[in-house]
Structures are given as structure tokens and as C-alpha cells.
Design an enzyme around this catalytic site. Structure first.
Site, mmCIF file in Angstrom:
data_model
loop_
_atom_site.group_PDB
_atom_site.id
_atom_site.type_symbol
_atom_site.label_atom_id
_atom_site.label_comp_id
_atom_site.label_asym_id
_atom_site.label_seq_id
_atom_site.Cartn_x
_atom_site.Cartn_y
_atom_site.Cartn_z
ATOM 1 N N GLU A 182 0.806 -1.218 0.000
ATOM 2 C CA GLU A 182 0.000 0.000 0.000
ATOM 3 C C GLU A 182 0.843 1.273 0.000
ATOM 4 O O GLU A 182 0.530 2.241 -0.697
ATOM 5 C CB GLU A 182 -0.947 -0.002 1.206
ATOM 6 C CG GLU A 182 -2.106 -0.962 1.097
ATOM 7 C CD GLU A 182 -1.769 -2.404 1.462
ATOM 8 O OE1 GLU A 182 -2.646 -3.280 1.345
ATOM 9 O OE2 GLU A 182 -0.600 -2.649 1.869
ATOM 10 N N GLN A 228 -8.029 -2.404 -0.793
ATOM 11 C CA GLN A 228 -8.936 -3.542 -0.844
ATOM 12 C C GLN A 228 -9.947 -3.472 0.292
ATOM 13 O O GLN A 228 -11.132 -3.761 0.113
ATOM 14 C CB GLN A 228 -8.133 -4.843 -0.763
ATOM 15 C CG GLN A 228 -8.901 -6.059 -1.209
ATOM 16 C CD GLN A 228 -7.987 -7.231 -1.450
ATOM 17 O OE1 GLN A 228 -7.510 -7.854 -0.493
ATOM 18 N NE2 GLN A 228 -7.722 -7.551 -2.712
ATOM 19 N N PHE A 229 -9.491 -3.072 1.464
ATOM 20 C CA PHE A 229 -10.336 -2.708 2.596
ATOM 21 C C PHE A 229 -9.739 -1.459 3.215
ATOM 22 O O PHE A 229 -8.514 -1.310 3.261
ATOM 23 C CB PHE A 229 -10.392 -3.835 3.634
ATOM 24 C CG PHE A 229 -11.091 -5.077 3.159
ATOM 25 C CD1 PHE A 229 -12.453 -5.243 3.348
ATOM 26 C CD2 PHE A 229 -10.384 -6.067 2.497
ATOM 27 C CE1 PHE A 229 -13.105 -6.384 2.886
ATOM 28 C CE2 PHE A 229 -11.019 -7.203 2.036
ATOM 29 C CZ PHE A 229 -12.389 -7.366 2.233
ATOM 30 N N ALA A 230 -10.594 -0.577 3.708
ATOM 31 C CA ALA A 230 -10.101 0.675 4.285
ATOM 32 C C ALA A 230 -9.131 0.411 5.426
ATOM 33 O O ALA A 230 -8.222 1.218 5.676
ATOM 34 C CB ALA A 230 -11.276 1.516 4.779
ATOM 35 N N ASP A 231 -9.314 -0.699 6.119
ATOM 36 C CA ASP A 231 -8.432 -1.050 7.230
ATOM 37 C C ASP A 231 -6.968 -1.112 6.790
ATOM 38 O O ASP A 231 -6.059 -0.782 7.554
ATOM 39 C CB ASP A 231 -8.824 -2.415 7.801
ATOM 40 C CG ASP A 231 -10.321 -2.563 7.991
ATOM 41 O OD1 ASP A 231 -10.756 -2.683 9.141
ATOM 42 O OD2 ASP A 231 -11.054 -2.547 6.974
ATOM 43 N N PHE A 232 -6.733 -1.551 5.540
ATOM 44 C CA PHE A 232 -5.369 -1.764 5.073
ATOM 45 C C PHE A 232 -4.635 -0.457 4.778
ATOM 46 O O PHE A 232 -3.435 -0.462 4.510
ATOM 47 C CB PHE A 232 -5.371 -2.632 3.810
ATOM 48 C CG PHE A 232 -5.961 -4.008 4.010
ATOM 49 C CD1 PHE A 232 -6.181 -4.525 5.289
ATOM 50 C CD2 PHE A 232 -6.305 -4.791 2.927
ATOM 51 C CE1 PHE A 232 -6.728 -5.792 5.478
ATOM 52 C CE2 PHE A 232 -6.847 -6.061 3.097
ATOM 53 C CZ PHE A 232 -7.065 -6.561 4.380
ATOM 54 N N HIS A 290 -11.332 -5.829 8.957
ATOM 55 C CA HIS A 290 -12.016 -5.595 7.684
ATOM 56 C C HIS A 290 -13.292 -4.776 7.844
ATOM 57 O O HIS A 290 -14.056 -4.652 6.891
ATOM 58 C CB HIS A 290 -12.377 -6.922 7.004
ATOM 59 C CG HIS A 290 -11.207 -7.755 6.609
ATOM 60 N ND1 HIS A 290 -10.490 -8.492 7.509
ATOM 61 C CD2 HIS A 290 -10.616 -7.954 5.401
ATOM 62 C CE1 HIS A 290 -9.518 -9.138 6.874
ATOM 63 N NE2 HIS A 290 -9.563 -8.821 5.601
#
Length: 668
Positions: free
Chosen positions: A407, A429-433, A474
Site C-alpha cells: 500500500e 482492498q479494505f479501508a483497514d489496510f 475488515h
């Protein structure tokens, strides 16, 4: 230090077929930064500049690499690369003004030393976090590859910077994508005070190229002829056969990390060894011994450069201090964006939120041929939520790019694309990442326009939120990480119509935008959405319902919680405001509503402390206090990570607490 200290001290120069003029030009290009530095060290002791990162003893690298590149090719230097700036021909008074924080510098007094870039000279300055520099070069290199302009990008780092994850991410991306980038490691012996044997455990840093499938070379960084000759030939080759190359320049830092650090940690015999390999003095002796330059000519050159340095220093010193201008300071946080409304056509079709986002992205790809989408699994697979399904076939692999899992490197590459006149949309892919890309977002993209007037034309798509039983990694809704960072814009739509129009505006806007998309709303919310391209103003909230009893402020999935509760309590007369944009905020609409109703409740999915609702509550208290008939109420999720189990998730979310708090506030 063994691989350095055992090297032979003498330098052997091979002029090959280079003319006397070329050889003298290399000497003059090294002499100028050396003389500037010697003056700066005096001025530092006099308190006339605040800090200095010395490159004495490393001039051959900066000069040799810069001269090997064409002036239209980007170069990304570091602290000790004064020779890059002088070889590119930047007027010295502008450099001196930069170091004094004067207006003729490159950052309007907002940053110091070499923390600046300039499109005029195709230089992109560093940030202190070092690593993102490499990813930026990847983005610029990708832009060159897409333009097919046969240009090379060179980026510098020190041996210490090669331990950062961004270095490895960048090399991997460059290798996978075949980017025309020269990665230049100045191995100068110490990372501040940490010697190389405590930084890495391989013999040569160039060997790391093997693991990434990258060609690599070791170069004597103190031999300007070797540097120039090798790099010049490599750049010629890269222009014909685009690819990344890793270069390790063996050199030494003769002074402290910065001048105040000193060099007491360096063994004296090591210092003596490298003093004997001084790149300037050895090369000067070679030129004189071979009759290429005379002692008299050398003295004339020194005199000419001294006069230039003194004249330009006087010009910079006599320049007035920067005027403090509050409007200018605030106005330069964001790049100028003149929104031009494109109204929707009458014809509509029913779309889910996910379809509206996909359609909006597709429309922008057609509208902007310089728009590149990057993300994990977004090409053939269409993304984990299938938003980009079919994009690869329609727009091609140049513009729809699968990325490695990196990222930080990809966010930096997006910035590099922006520097090279492209637009970038990056899908987390997910905001968490996004936490793995946090540094370049908040320290690079957000600060760029304020620091040196370079916009960051990057949109980061953020699938987020609860309600899909995805657990702590996630399901976060982490917008508050970014709303407090000046320079970022944050959009968080709740409806398909808004999502499509605001995504178009986000891509139009040259500023960095975090675009939040609630996963639980992707396929559960439907709405009639106009066909074709249209946009909506960023920073304008939507008044969904009008009433007189209370103001309800929300965004994202929580907006639908509000509507659900109000359907159940038809007697409640409420202004319902969907923020849509969290940064910038539509404070005017909020204040007008609160002054009308006298009561306000804020609802967010995020946990309470430090969330968006907290700041809005404070703003309302400061600006609408006399109109309030009750305390401002906030409803949010629990102060825990978001759990996986559905019952625990229900307890975590503020949804079920909203109804009770609303009714209680109405009775206050």
C-alpha cells in the site's frame, strides 16, 4: 565497515573518449557545491543558517548522475545531493533563500534545506521519512512508460534508507512493471551514527537486486569519471530497453549526519582512509597532472565561483523576511480547484451503491485518458467487490493495474503519477489496510501543495464499515484518521446518487481525496441515478428532511439508521443532514439548522472519542451556543475494536442506542 575500509585509497581515472571540455565540466560541477558547502559551514557557525546536511566527499555521485541524465528527466535527491541542484542550474540565490526561509526559495518559508521540489528543474525533493521517495520515482517512471517518451528517472537513498519497507516495495513494483528507474544508493558508511554492519548483513547492497530480478552495479562513488560513464551508458540503455537498475555507490560521509552531530563515532583511521579518496582533490590532481587544466585556470575557476556564491548570498540575505499572510497560508493548503457543475440528464436508472460507484469510475475513465486505476486484484478479477469488473477489457492493462500487496509504495506511486501529469485512483482492498499506506498519505500527499505547490491528484477508494461480519481487520470506519490532516479531502456518501456524482468530483479535483464506501450499503441501498456523467460539489451537505424540533447530523451507514428510526417515529419533526463530505465541512448548513431547531444530535458509526462528531459538536458549541436549548448529543460505537460475532457487533454499534438518545433529547 570491512567492505569499505579495506578498499584501496587511490582513485584511477579513465577518461575514455571524453573531451577536455567534458572533463573540466565535471570538475567545475563538483567544485561549485564544495565551495558552497564550505561557505555554509562558516555561516552555520555564525548562526545565519539553521541546519546543514553536508555532502562533502560525495559530490562525484550527485554530479555524475545528474550530468548523465537529460535535463527533462526527473531526479529525486536527498539531504546530501547539493550537486544535483547546482548541476541542474538552479540560481544560487534561490537555494540560499530556501535555506534562509525567504520568499525567493521554493517553499515560501514552510520547509527547510532540501525538502523541496521544482517542476521547473524536474527535481522532486525528499521528505524526512525517506522511503516514499522510491515509490514516487516508480510513479514518475510509470508515467514515462505510459507516455512512451523514453525518459529515465533517477532516485537517491542512503544505505540506511534501504532498510525501510518502502525501498523493498518500490524495487518490487519497478521490477514487476518494468519501470525505467535508476535506484541510486549512496552507501556512505553510517546511518547517522549506526555503521553499516549494524544496518544490514549482506556484503553489498547491490546484491539485493538479485532478489527482485533487477540488474545491479557497484560503482566507486568517489570517482566522478566512473560514475558519469557507467550511469550515462545505463541511461542510454534504459531509454531503449525500459527497466529498473539498482546502483550502489561506495562512498563515505566525511562530516556528521547533520553538522551538529559531529563525527566522534567514526574511527580516525577510517576518516583518514577516506580523506585520501577525496573525489574533488583527486580529480583536480588528475586534471593538472595530465595538462587538462592549469593551476592558473583552476584559481580563476575558484575565483569566479566564489564571486558567484558571495553575490548570490548577498542577494538572498538582503531579501526581506516573508510577510505573514494568514489568508495565503490557509489558501495554499489545497491546490486551486474551480468546480464547474455538470448537471445530470433527466434519464435515470435504478442502481445499487456499488453499481453507482462502478459506473462513476467508468465514466471518469472515459473522460480522462490520463487516469490510471491501481489496486490489488482490480484487473482480471475486478476487485474483491467487483467494482472494476470489465474495466481491464475496456481500458487495457496500462490503465487498470493490479498491484503487489504494498500500500505505501502504491500510494507514493500515485503521487509520482500526479507529478508526471496523470490522475490516479487507488483502491484499498479494505479501508483497514490503509494503515500500511498511512505515511505517504498524511506526510506526502497532504503536505505537497502547501510545501512546494505540487498538487497530489490522487483519489484513494476506501471500502469500509460494519454490518458484514468481517471483524476487527475488515470492518473499521477510519475516516477520523484523515479528517484532522490538513491537505486531505474526505468524502463519505450514503446514497448511490451522491456516490456517483461525488466520485466524479473527487477525480476532477487535483487534491488528494479519501473516498469512503460503506460495504454494507454496496448492495442494500438502491436509488434512481442519472445516466451519464455528472458531478456534485465537494463540501456541500445534503438536507434530507426538514423539521423544527431537532437537527440530526450523520453520514455513511448511520444516515440510514436515522431514517429507519424516524420512519418509526413519524411525530418527530427533524432536520436530517447527511454530511456527504467530512473535509471540508458544510458548517453553514449545520449552523443554520441548529439555530433554527435549538437541539442537535450527531450520529456516527465510528467510536466516539476523537471522531468526526466530536469536532462538529465543539464547532456547534462555539458557534451556536446561544441558540441551543439542550446539550449537543453524540451517538457512536463502543470504545473497542469492532468485533466479528453478529451479537457483539450489534452491541458495538451505536444504531440501537440512537433511538433512545433521540427521544431523551427531544424531552430535555
Amino acid at each position: 565497515m570491512e567492505h569499505i575500509s579495506k578498499e584501496k585509497p587511490q582513485l584511477i581515472f579513465d577518461r575514455k573518449d571524453y573531451s577536455d571540455d567534458q572533463l573540466i565540466s565535471l570538475y567545475v560541477s563538483m567544485l561549485k557545491p564544495r565551495m558552497i558547502e564550505e561557505k555554509m559551514l562558516v555561516l552555520l557557525r555564525q548562526g545565519k543558517i539553521s541546519k546543514w546536511f553536508s555532502g562533502i566527499g560525495q559530490e562525484a555521485i550527485s554530479v555524475g548522475v545528474t550530468k548523465a541524465l537529460e535535463e527533462t528527466e526527473y531526479i529525486l535527491p536527498m539531504h546530501r545531493n547539493l550537486g544535483v541542484f547546482t548541476t541542474r542550474g538552479i540560481p544560487l540565490y534561490r537555494l540560499f533563500a530556501q535555506w534562509q526561509g525567504k520568499g525567493s526559495g521554493f517553499t515560501n518559508g514552510r520547509d527547510r534545506s532540501f525538502h523541496f521540489g521544482t517542476q521547473e528543474y524536474n527535481i522532486v525533493g525528499m521528505i524526512s521519512h525517506l522511503g516514499p521517495q522510491m515509490g514516487i520515482a516508480c510513479g514518475i517512471g510509470l508515467g514515462n512508460l505510459l507516455k512512451r517518451n523514453d525518459k529515465v528517472t533517477a532516485v537517491f537513498t542512503g544505505e540506511g534508507g534501504t532498510s525501510e519497507g518502502d525501498f523493498h516495495e518500490a524495487l518490487n513494483v519497478a521490477s514487476v512493471w518494468g519501470l525505467p528507474v535508476l535506484f541510486c544508493i549512496e552507501n556512505n558508511g553510517f546511518g547517522l551514527s549506526t555503521p553499516t554492519n549494524e544496518q544490514y548483513n549482506c556484503k553489498n547492497l547491490a546484491d539485493r537486486g538479485i532478489g527482485y530480478g533487477i540488474e545491479s552495479h557497484i560503482i566507486d562513488g568517489n570517482n566522478v569519471l566512473e560514475v558519469y560513464d557507467v550511469v550515462y551508458k545505463l541511461t542510454q540503455s534504459i531509454r531503449k530497453n525500459p527497466r529498473p537498475i539498482l546502483l550502489e555507490f561506495k562512498t563515505f560521509r566525511m562530516r556528521g549526519h547533520e553538522e551538529a552531530s559531529g563525527t566522534k563515532y567514526v574511527p580516525q583511521d577510517l576518516m583518514d582512509h577516506w580523506a585520501a579518496k577525496d573525489p574533488l582533490m583527486n580529480y583536480k590532481k588528475y586534471l593538472i597532472d595530465h595538462g587538462i587544466i592549469s593551476e592558473e585556470k583552476d584559481l580563476n575557476l575558484i575565483s569566479t565561483i566564489k564571486e558567484e556564491v558571495d553575490t548570490h548570498w548577498e542577494r538572498a540575505s538582503s531579501e526581506k523576511e516573508i510577510d505573514v499572510d494568514l489568508d495565503k497560508e490557509l489558501g495554499d493548503v489545497y491546490a486551486k480547484f474551480d468546480f464547474e457543475e455538470i448537471k445530470p440528464i433527466q434519464s435515470t436508472k435504478e442502481l445499487r451503491l456499488i453499481d453507482a460507484i462502478s459506473e462513476g469510475l467508468n465514466e471518469s475513465m472515459k473522460r480522462y485518458k490520463d487516469l490510471v486505476i491501481m489496486g490489488q486484484d482490480i484487473a482480471e478479477y475486478g476487485g474483491v467487490f467487483k467494482i472494476t469488473e470489465g474495466f481491464l477489457e475496456e481500458f487495457g492493462c496500462d490503465r487498470v493495474r493490479n498491484t503487489p500487496i504494498c500500500e505505501s509504495g502504491i500510494v507514493s506511486a500515485g503521487y509520482g503519477l500526479s507529478i508526471n501529469d496523470y490522475k490516479a485512483v487507488i483502491e484499498m482492498q479494505f479501508a483497514d489496510f490503509v494503515s500500511s499506506g498511512f505515511n505517504p498519505i498524511v506526510n506526502l500527499l497532504a503536505k505537497s501543495n502547501y510545501r512546494w505547490g505540487q498538487s497530489s491528484d490522487v483519489v484513494i477508494r476506501m471500502p469500509c464499515g460494519a454490518g458484514v461480519a468481517a471483524g476487527p481487520f475488515h470492518s473499521q470506519t477510519n475516516e477520523a484518521w484523515f479528517t484532522k490532516t490538513p491537505g486531505l479531502k474526505v468524502i463519505y456518501p450514503a446514497f448511490p446518487y451522491d456516490a456517483k456524482g461525488l466520485l466524479a468530483s473527487a477525480i476532477e479535483d487535483p487534491n488528494p481525496v479519501l473516498f469512503f464506501e460503506h460495504k454494507a450499503l454496496y448492495r442494500s441501498v438502491r436509488q434512481e441515478v442519472p445516466k451519464g456523467y455528472y458531478n456534485l460539489p465537494i463540501g456541500e451537505a445534503s438536507l434530507l428532511r426538514e423539521g423544527n424540533d431537532i437537527t440530526i447530523i450523520s453520514y455513511g451507514a448511520a444516515v440510514h439508521w436515522v431514517i429507519e428510526v424516524l420512519e418509526k417515529h413519524q411525530q418527530v419533526s427533524a432536520d436530517v443532514i447527511d454530511l456527504r463530505t467530512l473535509q471540508p465541512l458544510d458548517t453553514e448548513k449545520l449552523y443554520n439548522s441548529v439555530k433554527k431547531t435549538g437541539k442537535v444530535i450527531l450520529v456516527q458509526e465510528d467510536s466516539m472519542f476523537g471522531g468526526v462528531a466530536s469536532d462538529i459538536s465543539a464547532l456547534i458549541m462555539e458557534n451556536c451556543f446561544e441558540s441551543l436549548d439542550a446539550p449537543v448529543k453524540r451517538v457512536a460505537s463502543l470504545e473497542t475494536p469492532i468485533p466479528f460475532d453478529s451479537n457483539l457487533e450489534i452491541q458495538y454499534l451505536g444504531k440501537n442506542r440512537f433511538e433512545e438518545e433521540l427521544l431523551a433529547l427531544l424531552q430535555y
